[in-house]
Design a protein around this motif. Sequence first.
Motif, mmCIF file in Angstrom:
data_model
loop_
_atom_site.group_PDB
_atom_site.id
_atom_site.type_symbol
_atom_site.label_atom_id
_atom_site.label_comp_id
_atom_site.label_asym_id
_atom_site.label_seq_id
_atom_site.Cartn_x
_atom_site.Cartn_y
_atom_site.Cartn_z
ATOM 1 N N LEU A 93 49.980 18.866 59.538
ATOM 2 C CA LEU A 93 48.540 19.003 59.749
ATOM 3 C C LEU A 93 47.968 20.112 58.895
ATOM 4 N N ASP A 94 46.694 19.976 58.575
ATOM 5 C CA ASP A 94 45.920 21.092 58.044
ATOM 6 C C ASP A 94 45.346 21.826 59.249
ATOM 7 N N PRO A 95 45.814 23.054 59.522
ATOM 8 C CA PRO A 95 45.387 23.717 60.766
ATOM 9 C C PRO A 95 43.910 24.069 60.802
ATOM 10 N N SER A 96 43.260 24.083 59.653
ATOM 11 C CA SER A 96 41.850 24.493 59.624
ATOM 12 C C SER A 96 40.902 23.416 60.120
ATOM 13 N N ASN A 97 41.359 22.135 60.130
ATOM 14 C CA ASN A 97 40.431 21.071 60.534
ATOM 15 C C ASN A 97 41.093 19.892 61.251
ATOM 16 N N GLY A 98 42.406 19.926 61.450
ATOM 17 C CA GLY A 98 43.087 18.843 62.158
ATOM 18 C C GLY A 98 43.431 17.646 61.306
ATOM 19 N N ALA A 99 43.223 17.713 59.982
ATOM 20 C CA ALA A 99 43.541 16.582 59.114
ATOM 21 C C ALA A 99 45.053 16.360 59.069
ATOM 22 N N VAL A 100 45.464 15.102 59.206
ATOM 23 C CA VAL A 100 46.876 14.749 59.157
ATOM 24 C C VAL A 100 47.277 14.564 57.701
ATOM 25 N N LEU A 101 48.221 15.378 57.230
ATOM 26 C CA LEU A 101 48.683 15.325 55.846
ATOM 27 C C LEU A 101 49.851 14.354 55.680
ATOM 28 N N ALA A 102 50.670 14.253 56.699
ATOM 29 C CA ALA A 102 51.802 13.312 56.687
ATOM 30 C C ALA A 102 52.153 12.982 58.121
ATOM 31 N N LEU A 103 52.561 11.741 58.347
ATOM 32 C CA LEU A 103 52.994 11.307 59.676
ATOM 33 C C LEU A 103 54.170 10.361 59.476
ATOM 34 N N VAL A 104 55.342 10.823 59.880
ATOM 35 C CA VAL A 104 56.584 10.096 59.619
ATOM 36 C C VAL A 104 57.223 9.664 60.931
ATOM 37 N N SER A 105 57.649 8.415 60.969
ATOM 38 C CA SER A 105 58.495 7.920 62.041
ATOM 39 C C SER A 105 59.642 7.176 61.369
ATOM 40 N N ALA A 106 60.843 7.702 61.547
ATOM 41 C CA ALA A 106 62.009 7.130 60.851
ATOM 42 C C ALA A 106 63.018 6.578 61.859
ATOM 43 N N PRO A 107 63.518 5.351 61.606
ATOM 44 C CA PRO A 107 63.227 4.494 60.459
ATOM 45 C C PRO A 107 61.887 3.783 60.592
ATOM 46 N N ALA A 108 61.450 3.179 59.483
ATOM 47 C CA ALA A 108 60.171 2.489 59.455
ATOM 48 C C ALA A 108 60.391 0.984 59.304
ATOM 49 N N PHE A 109 59.305 0.244 59.112
ATOM 50 C CA PHE A 109 59.360 -1.204 58.943
ATOM 51 C C PHE A 109 58.405 -1.587 57.819
ATOM 52 N N ASP A 110 58.556 -2.791 57.314
ATOM 53 C CA ASP A 110 57.690 -3.277 56.244
ATOM 54 C C ASP A 110 56.541 -4.090 56.850
ATOM 55 N N PRO A 111 55.303 -3.588 56.805
ATOM 56 C CA PRO A 111 54.184 -4.329 57.412
ATOM 57 C C PRO A 111 53.881 -5.641 56.724
ATOM 58 N N ASN A 112 54.354 -5.833 55.486
ATOM 59 C CA ASN A 112 54.116 -7.102 54.789
ATOM 60 C C ASN A 112 54.774 -8.275 55.503
ATOM 61 N N LEU A 113 55.802 -8.001 56.312
ATOM 62 C CA LEU A 113 56.502 -9.072 57.016
ATOM 63 C C LEU A 113 55.600 -9.786 58.016
ATOM 64 N N PHE A 114 54.538 -9.114 58.477
ATOM 65 C CA PHE A 114 53.735 -9.646 59.575
ATOM 66 C C PHE A 114 52.521 -10.435 59.110
ATOM 67 N N VAL A 115 52.130 -10.311 57.844
ATOM 68 C CA VAL A 115 50.857 -10.859 57.387
ATOM 69 C C VAL A 115 50.787 -12.370 57.545
ATOM 70 N N ASP A 116 51.832 -13.077 57.117
ATOM 71 C CA ASP A 116 51.840 -14.542 57.207
ATOM 72 C C ASP A 116 52.392 -15.049 58.543
ATOM 73 N N GLY A 117 52.732 -14.140 59.441
ATOM 74 C CA GLY A 117 53.448 -14.521 60.646
ATOM 75 C C GLY A 117 54.921 -14.253 60.423
ATOM 76 N N ILE A 118 55.444 -13.284 61.111
ATOM 77 C CA ILE A 118 56.807 -12.820 60.841
ATOM 78 C C ILE A 118 57.831 -13.887 61.180
ATOM 79 N N ARG A 119 58.836 -14.011 60.338
ATOM 80 C CA ARG A 119 59.928 -14.949 60.577
ATOM 81 C C ARG A 119 60.712 -14.527 61.811
ATOM 82 N N PHE A 120 61.290 -15.515 62.490
ATOM 83 C CA PHE A 120 62.054 -15.222 63.707
ATOM 84 C C PHE A 120 63.215 -14.278 63.417
ATOM 85 N N ASP A 121 63.919 -14.515 62.308
ATOM 86 C CA ASP A 121 65.068 -13.673 61.979
ATOM 87 C C ASP A 121 64.649 -12.228 61.737
ATOM 88 N N ASP A 122 63.518 -12.046 61.041
ATOM 89 C CA ASP A 122 63.030 -10.690 60.776
ATOM 90 C C ASP A 122 62.616 -10.004 62.069
#
Length: 640
Positions: free
Chosen positions: A273-302
Amino acid sequence: MGDFHHNEQDLERFRSRVLIAGAGVLLLFALLFARFFYLQVLQHEYYTTRAESNRISLVPIVPNRGNIVDRNGVILARNYSAFTLEITPAKTLGLEETIDGLAEIVEIQVKDRRRFKRLLEESKNFESIPIRTRLTDEEVARFAANRYRFPGVEVKARLFRQYPEGTLAAHAIGYISRINAKDVEWIEENGHTANYKGSEHIGKVGLEQHYEFELHGTTGYEQVEVDAGGRAVRVLSHTPPIPGNNLTLTLDTKLQQVAEAAFGTRRGSLVALDPSNGAVLALVSAPAFDPNLFVDGIRFDDWDELNNNPDKPMLNRAIYSAHPPGSTFKPLMALAALTQGKRTTTQAIADPGYFNFGNHRFMDDKVGGHGMVDMWKSIVVSCNTYYYQLANDMGIDNIARFMGSLGLGSRTEIDIPGEATGVLPSPEWKQRRFKKREHQKWYAGETISVGIGQGYNAYTTLQMAHALANVLNYGRVFRPHIVNTIQDPSSGEERKVEPQPVRQVALKPEHVDFIKRAMAGVNKEGTGARAFAGAPYESGGKTGTAQVFSLKGQKYVAGQVKERLRDHSWFVAFAPVEQPRIVVAVMVENGGFGAASAAPIARQVFDYYLLGKLPGGPAPEVEAPEDGPQQALENGHGQD
């Protein structure tokens, strides 16, 4: 004579019948005229409209969804147009035969058939459903040559959402997917039903969901004249759609990349965070996922792989997972003591290596203790005994009141959905939490564990970063936010998301400055010194190690504990010390000592943000300090 009389009677009867018949005919004509008058005069406008609706069809035009870019203009979410092969089931001669025939012309894989079947179950029979997306020019040409063979099948140009950076910042950005029944209810509740005619996708999580109505835009319409067969003859009028607004974020993509790479294969989260105004500079959650998988309707295997992955990549750990903060809680405890007059900075205690309370002994993290310990030393060497005594003297109500004012135990109201409240323990909380009366009583010994960041304490990584930012900002509390500006793409006009001060906590500047100097001591000569050795800037920090399960009085040896039962590694930090520009909170699941796992990740983040230095790989683990955790507590081990 008799015949004549008889004839007159017959004639009279005939005349009566004629009159009755005539009256009947007149009545029928009157009714017909009345109906005609009703339809042609009284209901003229209604039936004219219906006739026009049979002749004219309103075709919705889906607007272009707004783009999402980082603070430097790097595109994180955008749209592109591509051809799709679509089937309207009600117009085909045979659905399976049609699909089999199409497969001879263009490639249709098993996954395409599965997705079509799923979409068919969710759609109406007269709706157009894609069987293949993103057709090549060659495939479009091949189908066009065989178009006559496939009634109810056509090629359409559709807009597709794309996330060019893949998994980067996926939990913050979110994704879009097809509208379901629950989404329809939400749209109707918010009064946007008309604006979603023709729309098939909606934001599901992250910024895509929170700013859905900003990103979606306004649906346009075409008035199309159709013939009796429902085929378009000509366009009568055109109302163009208004594209959705673009979002410019506070996130720094390069910083996000450095932070994510620093985790390597480890699980955990980070918030900067930037402490002077609350702006989020980075937000990490590991591991992550690929959001492109969901656009067309995610495959069952994925989906099966994501959903059943023991590392839970879909979980936004940064804002949802709450854990005991361990010793990162201690600087806040020290500030609470100063603010409430329970301690002075020079007041010292003798640490024998334990704290006796009744017939229970709470052990320190160093055998034999740390000797005489004042507040500065208690933070630098992370002395448990000091905070056992302090928590006992302060009492749970004073602790809960102060920590709550800094934002712990409540949602920060960050502009992405799914945030957890965490747990700020208190007697009132315990009464709400437990149903049985014998479990609702608060015991004084529980307060002592709370004082070292253990016990019932449970906070998200975002909450810990937020609380420290509030301290460094001398009690001025800002709502964390990820969106910086909202831009109208048509006019170019921008609306800035102004920092929102929520409240002012009464903190004395001299107390805050003391905490800052003590935390700087942690990175110079305390538990964070090895991770920050040789840094050309001055930073402040606090390590923490939070237990995952109770040791029941046994000695903790990481190598003898299953990996997912090992302690969580915490580190909170800021830099530069005099004028902090960045605050980070890092939590590495089952990472062990905070100094060993979490602190090196923060070092790489600071090196890039302050110096522009790019790391060569994931953050390495460093050795635990010599006075690190060696002894267990019967009621939990607060370590570093």
